[in-house]
Motif scaffolding. Structure first.
Motif, PDB file in Angstrom:
ATOM      1  N   LYS A 147      -1.454 -11.304  -9.201  1.00  0.00           N
ATOM      2  CA  LYS A 147      -1.075  -9.907  -9.107  1.00  0.00           C
ATOM      3  C   LYS A 147       0.346  -9.797  -8.563  1.00  0.00           C
ATOM      4  O   LYS A 147       0.954 -10.816  -8.208  1.00  0.00           O
ATOM      5  CB  LYS A 147      -2.043  -9.117  -8.225  1.00  0.00           C
ATOM      6  CG  LYS A 147      -1.932  -9.455  -6.727  1.00  0.00           C
ATOM      7  CD  LYS A 147      -2.872  -8.612  -5.882  1.00  0.00           C
ATOM      8  CE  LYS A 147      -2.497  -7.146  -5.879  1.00  0.00           C
ATOM      9  NZ  LYS A 147      -1.249  -6.899  -5.108  1.00  0.00           N
ATOM     10  N   PHE A 148       0.845  -8.572  -8.464  1.00  0.00           N
ATOM     11  CA  PHE A 148       2.222  -8.347  -8.042  1.00  0.00           C
ATOM     12  C   PHE A 148       2.267  -7.577  -6.726  1.00  0.00           C
ATOM     13  O   PHE A 148       1.456  -6.689  -6.474  1.00  0.00           O
ATOM     14  CB  PHE A 148       2.996  -7.604  -9.138  1.00  0.00           C
ATOM     15  CG  PHE A 148       3.080  -8.405 -10.399  1.00  0.00           C
ATOM     16  CD1 PHE A 148       4.012  -9.422 -10.534  1.00  0.00           C
ATOM     17  CD2 PHE A 148       2.176  -8.180 -11.432  1.00  0.00           C
ATOM     18  CE1 PHE A 148       4.062 -10.188 -11.683  1.00  0.00           C
ATOM     19  CE2 PHE A 148       2.218  -8.935 -12.586  1.00  0.00           C
ATOM     20  CZ  PHE A 148       3.155  -9.949 -12.715  1.00  0.00           C
ATOM     21  N   ASN A 151       1.374  -3.760  -6.047  1.00  0.00           N
ATOM     22  CA  ASN A 151       0.446  -3.191  -7.036  1.00  0.00           C
ATOM     23  C   ASN A 151      -0.922  -3.039  -6.386  1.00  0.00           C
ATOM     24  O   ASN A 151      -1.446  -3.995  -5.784  1.00  0.00           O
ATOM     25  CB  ASN A 151       0.323  -4.101  -8.256  1.00  0.00           C
ATOM     26  CG  ASN A 151       1.500  -3.996  -9.211  1.00  0.00           C
ATOM     27  OD1 ASN A 151       1.338  -4.173 -10.409  1.00  0.00           O
ATOM     28  ND2 ASN A 151       2.680  -3.723  -8.700  1.00  0.00           N
ATOM     29  N   HIS A 153      -4.926  -2.288  -6.900  1.00  0.00           N
ATOM     30  CA  HIS A 153      -5.958  -2.335  -7.941  1.00  0.00           C
ATOM     31  C   HIS A 153      -7.339  -2.023  -7.384  1.00  0.00           C
ATOM     32  O   HIS A 153      -8.348  -2.533  -7.881  1.00  0.00           O
ATOM     33  CB  HIS A 153      -5.958  -3.714  -8.599  1.00  0.00           C
ATOM     34  CG  HIS A 153      -4.645  -4.115  -9.166  1.00  0.00           C
ATOM     35  ND1 HIS A 153      -4.056  -3.478 -10.241  1.00  0.00           N
ATOM     36  CD2 HIS A 153      -3.766  -5.090  -8.801  1.00  0.00           C
ATOM     37  CE1 HIS A 153      -2.896  -4.049 -10.520  1.00  0.00           C
ATOM     38  NE2 HIS A 153      -2.697  -5.021  -9.657  1.00  0.00           N
ATOM     39  N   TYR A 197       6.908  -7.826  -8.387  1.00  0.00           N
ATOM     40  CA  TYR A 197       6.981  -6.947  -9.555  1.00  0.00           C
ATOM     41  C   TYR A 197       8.449  -6.809  -9.978  1.00  0.00           C
ATOM     42  O   TYR A 197       9.341  -6.722  -9.147  1.00  0.00           O
ATOM     43  CB  TYR A 197       6.399  -5.585  -9.180  1.00  0.00           C
ATOM     44  CG  TYR A 197       6.343  -4.560 -10.289  1.00  0.00           C
ATOM     45  CD1 TYR A 197       5.273  -4.535 -11.181  1.00  0.00           C
ATOM     46  CD2 TYR A 197       7.335  -3.603 -10.426  1.00  0.00           C
ATOM     47  CE1 TYR A 197       5.197  -3.586 -12.188  1.00  0.00           C
ATOM     48  CE2 TYR A 197       7.281  -2.643 -11.421  1.00  0.00           C
ATOM     49  CZ  TYR A 197       6.206  -2.639 -12.301  1.00  0.00           C
ATOM     50  OH  TYR A 197       6.145  -1.687 -13.299  1.00  0.00           O
ATOM     51  N   PHE A 219      -1.776  -6.125 -13.567  1.00  0.00           N
ATOM     52  CA  PHE A 219      -0.560  -5.400 -13.182  1.00  0.00           C
ATOM     53  C   PHE A 219      -0.724  -3.912 -13.439  1.00  0.00           C
ATOM     54  O   PHE A 219      -1.519  -3.491 -14.285  1.00  0.00           O
ATOM     55  CB  PHE A 219       0.647  -5.931 -13.971  1.00  0.00           C
ATOM     56  CG  PHE A 219       0.614  -5.584 -15.443  1.00  0.00           C
ATOM     57  CD1 PHE A 219       1.435  -4.597 -15.974  1.00  0.00           C
ATOM     58  CD2 PHE A 219      -0.256  -6.250 -16.307  1.00  0.00           C
ATOM     59  CE1 PHE A 219       1.394  -4.272 -17.318  1.00  0.00           C
ATOM     60  CE2 PHE A 219      -0.293  -5.935 -17.657  1.00  0.00           C
ATOM     61  CZ  PHE A 219       0.528  -4.944 -18.170  1.00  0.00           C
ATOM     62  N   GLU A 220       0.017  -3.118 -12.680  1.00  0.00           N
ATOM     63  CA  GLU A 220       0.182  -1.703 -12.977  1.00  0.00           C
ATOM     64  C   GLU A 220       1.381  -1.571 -13.913  1.00  0.00           C
ATOM     65  O   GLU A 220       2.503  -1.939 -13.523  1.00  0.00           O
ATOM     66  CB  GLU A 220       0.445  -0.907 -11.708  1.00  0.00           C
ATOM     67  CG  GLU A 220      -0.749  -0.714 -10.808  1.00  0.00           C
ATOM     68  CD  GLU A 220      -0.412   0.221  -9.648  1.00  0.00           C
ATOM     69  OE1 GLU A 220      -0.615   1.436  -9.799  1.00  0.00           O
ATOM     70  OE2 GLU A 220       0.073  -0.275  -8.616  1.00  0.00           O
ATOM     71  N   LEU A 239       5.672 -10.540 -18.909  1.00  0.00           N
ATOM     72  CA  LEU A 239       4.231 -10.298 -18.878  1.00  0.00           C
ATOM     73  C   LEU A 239       3.572 -10.799 -20.157  1.00  0.00           C
ATOM     74  O   LEU A 239       2.536 -11.464 -20.132  1.00  0.00           O
ATOM     75  CB  LEU A 239       3.946  -8.802 -18.699  1.00  0.00           C
ATOM     76  CG  LEU A 239       4.205  -8.209 -17.314  1.00  0.00           C
ATOM     77  CD1 LEU A 239       4.148  -6.689 -17.364  1.00  0.00           C
ATOM     78  CD2 LEU A 239       3.188  -8.736 -16.302  1.00  0.00           C
ATOM     79  N   SER A 382      11.127  -2.441  -6.810  1.00  0.00           N
ATOM     80  CA  SER A 382      10.046  -3.311  -6.346  1.00  0.00           C
ATOM     81  C   SER A 382       9.520  -2.766  -5.030  1.00  0.00           C
ATOM     82  O   SER A 382      10.135  -1.885  -4.414  1.00  0.00           O
ATOM     83  CB  SER A 382      10.555  -4.734  -6.133  1.00  0.00           C
ATOM     84  OG  SER A 382      11.452  -4.774  -5.022  1.00  0.00           O
TER      85      SER A 382
END
Length: 445
Positions: A147-148, A151, A153, A197, A219-220, A239, A382
């Motif tokens: 993941k970033f 972000n 989730h 990100y 990711f978003e 990505l 970011s």
């Protein structure tokens, strides 16, 4: 309702009393943390009703709303078509624990609008992302996810790692990071790798080193929980490269799905994920989430495949009715997204001018009907950038807006949401409040 023409009365006894009572029986007095106003101070407003672009709090104050229940109310609060669909469904029962026609119809509509092949309904965005990651692990046979930073989730254990406005931690060169919540075992968090990100080189390097171990990159497409962050074309390309070794790409569109376009950010940004997660708008304001994608992957879900996922209220008829009514209304109004774009662009321009006139430094990020005012010079691309914002200045400005009857997101690290019920009267009232609040902030320094 019409836009407020003067400052909202100060908070009085009802919300204060409700908050005091709530704190005796609920952690922090709220059922989701940001509602407590911890980062902006003061007493949260307890809401009695909502209609169109407005909320009415427990003290009878009218507030021009830019939260929209954190995104779902794209058509406005208490939309007649959505309300009537819920009432009609409720006449026939509120929950069956068995299949119903509305979940079939909504699945057909969602797959058609998003280009996915199969979808599974759940009851929240957290369930959707959690289930999609379990599916990715089951499909690939790999245990790590990527993941970033910044972000968000949902609050499943493995995802509370450098999540949104949570605790800032440091990842090592191979992406290992500590959890950003107590109660998450480091061993579990160790299965989640983290990188920045909008840093395509870092993503490429991490995939080169560990891609063979990674089940999914989640990711978003447009970040909302670090404030609005937009992906660069180079990052989007990276990505897509992450899929080359068999890693699945999961787009978390809980916030952006059906908001930035009928096909969401996936359509807007020309993304080709393997799985997509949805929430918020897909349920028209009722509790719902979903995940879907290409049939080859989705057929691993039980009872067709070996990856187990279940839910007593999944496909709830009231939620399905609200979702059907909302998405049908969006599809039947082809000019809606253009109007949302125009309003939010004018809002961004007006806010920037009001800040400049007052001598207050801000950076405004916007995409479609999502917007964040960062109290810093920017640019902000970011979470590391966003974290440099002056949160004290934001809190003071937020209180100024609230005192003037505008209900902004109570955190520097959130998006606001524009809906179909926002029109010229609301824009003028918002900018008038913003000008006064920026000036007040400048004078206080």
């Amino acid at each position: 309702m019409t836009a407020p023409t003067q400052a909202a009365p100060p908070i009085t006894t009802v919300s204060q009393e409700l908050f005091a009572r709530a704190r005796q029986v609920t952690p922090g007095g709220v059922n989701s943390p940001v509602r407590a106003f911890k980062s902006v101070g003061g007493t949260p407003r307890f809401i009695a009703s909502a209609d169109g672009a407005y909320l009415t709090d427990a003290d009878g104050n009218t507030l021009l709303d830019y939260i929209g229940s954190w995104g779902p109310m794209i058509l406005g609060h208490n939309h007649a078509g959505v309300r009537e669909a819920i009432l009609e469904a409720a006449v026939h029962g509120t929950s069956f624990g068995a299949p119903g026609w509305r979940e079939v119809a909504l699945a057909e509509l969602v797959t058609r609008l998003t280009g996915t092949q199969k979808v599974r309904f759940v009851s929240s965005g957290t369930e959707a992302t959690m289930s999609a990651l379990r599916l990715a692990r089951g499909f690939t046979g790999r245990k790590y996810i990527l993941k970033f930073r910044g972000n968000y989730h949902g609050h499943a254990d493995g995802l509370l790692v450098e999540a949104g406005s949570g605790l800032m931690t440091n990842a090592d060169d191979l992406g290992q990071a500590a959890p950003s919540s107590a109660g998450v075992p480091p061993e579990y968090a160790g299965l989640t790798l983290v990188t920045e990100y909008n840093d395509p080189a870092a993503l490429d390097a991490l995939m080169a080193a560990r891609g063979h171990e990674i089940a999914a990159v989640i990711f978003e497409p447009v970040v909302g929980n670090a404030g609005v962050l937009l992906p660069t074309p180079e990052f989007v390309a990276a990505l897509h490269r992450s899929r080359e070794g068999g890693t699945l790409l999961i787009a978390d569109e809980v916030m952006t799905g059906f908001r930035l376009a009928l096909g969401g950010a996936t359509e807007l940004l020309h993304l080709t994920p393997d799985l997509i997660c949805w929430g918020k708008i897909i349920g028209g304001g009722l509790p719902v989430g979903a995940y879907g994608g290409r049939a080859e992957v989705m057929e691993y879900v039980s009872p067709q495949g070996p990856v187990y996922q279940a839910g007593t209220l999944s496909g709830n008829p009231l939620a399905m009715a609200a979702g059907l009514a909302t998405l049908t209304a969006l599809e039947s109004d082809p000019g809606l997204y253009g109007r949302l774009e125009s309003y939010t662009e004018r809002l961004a321009q007006g806010l920037a001018q009001a800040a400049a006139d007052a001598g207050v430094t801000v950076c405004i990020n916007r995409v479609g009907s999502m917007l964040t005012v960062f109290f810093q010079a920017g640019p902000v691309a970011s979470y590391t950038d966003a974290a440099r914002s002056d949160t004290a200045a934001f809190a003071a400005w937020f209180q100024g807006m609230l005192a003037r009857g505008v209900y902004w997101a109570p955190s520097q690290f959130e998006s606001i949401f524009v809906g179909a019920a926002h029109n010229d009267a609301e824009l003028n009232a918002t900018l008038s409040a913003a000008r006064a609040s920026f000036q007040e902030l400048k004078e206080a320094k």
